[in-house]
Design an enzyme around this catalytic site. Structure first.
Site, mmCIF file in Angstrom:
data_model
loop_
_atom_site.group_PDB
_atom_site.id
_atom_site.type_symbol
_atom_site.label_atom_id
_atom_site.label_comp_id
_atom_site.label_asym_id
_atom_site.label_seq_id
_atom_site.Cartn_x
_atom_site.Cartn_y
_atom_site.Cartn_z
ATOM 1 N N ILE A 79 0.838 -1.204 0.000
ATOM 2 C CA ILE A 79 0.000 0.000 0.000
ATOM 3 C C ILE A 79 0.876 1.258 0.000
ATOM 4 C CG2 ILE A 79 -1.771 1.295 1.268
ATOM 5 C CD1 ILE A 79 -2.801 -1.428 2.332
ATOM 6 N N ARG A 130 -3.457 1.553 11.179
ATOM 7 C CA ARG A 130 -4.308 1.258 12.335
ATOM 8 C C ARG A 130 -4.106 2.381 13.339
ATOM 9 N NH1 ARG A 130 -6.502 -1.670 9.508
ATOM 10 N NH2 ARG A 130 -6.989 -3.899 9.716
ATOM 11 N N GLU A 172 -13.021 3.141 17.233
ATOM 12 C CA GLU A 172 -13.731 3.523 16.017
ATOM 13 C C GLU A 172 -15.198 3.198 16.213
ATOM 14 O OE1 GLU A 172 -11.784 1.418 12.864
ATOM 15 O OE2 GLU A 172 -10.072 2.759 12.864
ATOM 16 N N HIS A 178 -12.607 4.824 8.615
ATOM 17 C CA HIS A 178 -11.909 3.574 8.271
ATOM 18 C C HIS A 178 -12.538 2.954 7.015
ATOM 19 C CE1 HIS A 178 -9.625 -0.182 9.909
ATOM 20 N NE2 HIS A 178 -9.535 -0.084 8.605
ATOM 21 N N ASP A 220 -7.739 7.951 8.704
ATOM 22 C CA ASP A 220 -8.823 7.029 8.339
ATOM 23 C C ASP A 220 -9.031 5.995 9.443
ATOM 24 O OD1 ASP A 220 -10.833 6.065 6.572
ATOM 25 O OD2 ASP A 220 -9.515 4.418 5.994
ATOM 26 N N GLY A 268 -10.915 2.883 3.947
ATOM 27 C CA GLY A 268 -9.880 2.765 2.919
ATOM 28 C C GLY A 268 -10.208 1.761 1.815
ATOM 29 N N SER A 269 -10.683 0.598 2.182
ATOM 30 C CA SER A 269 -10.918 -0.434 1.162
ATOM 31 C C SER A 269 -12.382 -0.479 0.724
ATOM 32 C CB SER A 269 -10.520 -1.810 1.726
ATOM 33 O OG SER A 269 -11.363 -2.154 2.805
ATOM 34 N N ILE A 290 -3.362 5.671 7.538
ATOM 35 C CA ILE A 290 -4.293 4.762 6.843
ATOM 36 C C ILE A 290 -4.004 3.319 7.272
ATOM 37 C CG2 ILE A 290 -4.771 6.225 4.844
ATOM 38 C CD1 ILE A 290 -2.637 4.625 3.283
HETATM 39 O O1 LIG Z 1 -8.017 -4.571 5.190
HETATM 40 C C1 LIG Z 1 -7.730 -3.883 6.162
HETATM 41 O O2 LIG Z 1 -7.120 -4.365 7.118
HETATM 42 C C2 LIG Z 1 -8.097 -2.484 6.190
HETATM 43 O O3 LIG Z 1 -8.070 -1.882 7.216
HETATM 44 C C3 LIG Z 1 -8.479 -1.804 4.921
HETATM 45 O O4 LIG Z 1 -8.784 -0.448 5.098
#
Ligand SMILES: O=C(O)C(=O)CO
Length: 326
Positions: A161, A243, A272, A291, A267, A293-294, A241
């Site tokens: 990433i 943890r 959370e 959170h 993020d 991101g994906s 981005i």
């Molecule tokens: O896949 C993960 O661990 C994520 O936190 C993606 O944002």
């Protein structure tokens, strides 16, 4: 078509929010497995315990404790919906002869997009700008942002990433420096114009934007704390981005209040979501996103498929397409 009973049994936390499975993923799972939802499992442990062969794990749900693993004699695989497995005790699970799968690579572009978005959003004060426009306030000429062109981006963690973030930053003409356990090849460095820093300290001193992209583990927990914030430029922005726990959050709040750094774009946090009165949610120089991101339709679909492929392989006793080993 396989009958319900012939489909392998997989335990999953109950669908729906928060962070639950969307109907498309539920459908994908149910095509191949008899899905036992957590609530049903809890109410009928005796009925299901011997049947469960796989666990679909998402963000620590269901919690894969040693008690649970020991209670499922036919469990073969825990398949995690995500790349980060910090919420799983992989060593303990492996000790019981059970494999752990995760979903790297397929989400790297989506997460890197969010990283780049957070650099741009903080540099150009996106949230404040949107609020001004929404409130039909007089447009201020003094709401100046900063160029990211020629600014220095320090990437902490140049894995998949991190590298994708560097590719994007290169297109914006940023100077890229990075810190990583292992140095990338010269070819990799040259492709994105990234320079390796021998120490985290050098990176922190030089960066305008510090991007945290390391997995959370014993070594990285709170790796950015009071001392690290003191090393950063007072104009710097920290972006996370990875943890939340990779950054000492109290130290970050303190650094922002003392103006040791200019801003943050996160993020990920802990917990959370943050409670509504948390100082990070009330600082105009801080952007917090949920959170996500994906979280695109396309990426999540690929991740769900990978989780399923890991489950199928694990249950059939074959090598997992993506196994995470302790
Ligand atoms: O896949 C993960 O661990 C994520 O936190 C993606 O944002």
């Amino acid at each position: 078509m396989t009958s319900e009973e012939a489909k392998p049994f997989v335990l999953a936390s109950s669908p729906g929010p928060p962070r639950g499975l969307v109907p498309e993923h539920v459908h994908m799972l149910e095509e191949l497995f008899t899905v036992v939802w957590w609530d049903d499992f809890e109410a009928n442990r005796d009925k299901f315990s011997n049947k469960i062969q796989g666990i679909f794990s998402q963000c620590g749900k269901p919690a894969v404790t040693e008690d649970l693993v020991a209670a499922l004699p036919n469990l073969k695989v825990v398949s995690n919906f995500g790349v980060g497995v910090n919420h799983l005790d992989v060593a303990m699970i492996n000790r019981h002869g059970i494999k752990v799968g995760n979903t790297p690579h397929v989400l790297s572009d989506a997460v890197a997009d969010v990283g780049m978005m957070l650099i741009l959003a903080s540099a150009r004060r996106l949230i404040e700008g949107v609020n001004i426009a929404r409130e039909s306030k007089v447009y201020s000429m003094f709401m100046m942002g900063n160029d990211i062109n020629e600014a220095t981006l320090g990437v902490i963690g140049m894995g998949n990433i991190g590298y994708k973030v560097a590719e994007r930053a290169r297109a914006f003409n940023m100077n890229i420096i990075y810190y990583n356990r292992e140095r990338r090849s010269v070819t990799d460095e040259e492709k994105v114009g990234a320079k390796y820093c021998m120490s985290l300290e050098v990176l922190l001193r030089q960066s305008d934007y510090v991007m945290v992209v390391v997995p959370l583990c014993k070594e990285t927990c709170a790796m950015i704390g009071e001392r690290e914030f003191q090393l950063m430029k007072p104009t710097a922005v920290i972006i996370n981005i990875a943890r939340g726990q990779v950054i000492d959050q109290d130290a970050m709040v303190d650094a922002l209040q003392k103006k040791l750094i200019h801003g943050a774009a996160l993020d990920v946090t802990y917990p959370e979501p943050l409670p509504p009165d948390h100082p990070l949610l009330h600082n105009p120089n801080v952007i917090v996103t949920p959170h996500f991101g994906s979280q695109t339709v396309e990426t999540r679909r690929k991740m769900a498929q990978m989780v399923i492929d890991n489950l199928v392989a694990g249950i059939e006793g074959k090598p997992l397409p993506s196994e995470f080993k302790a």
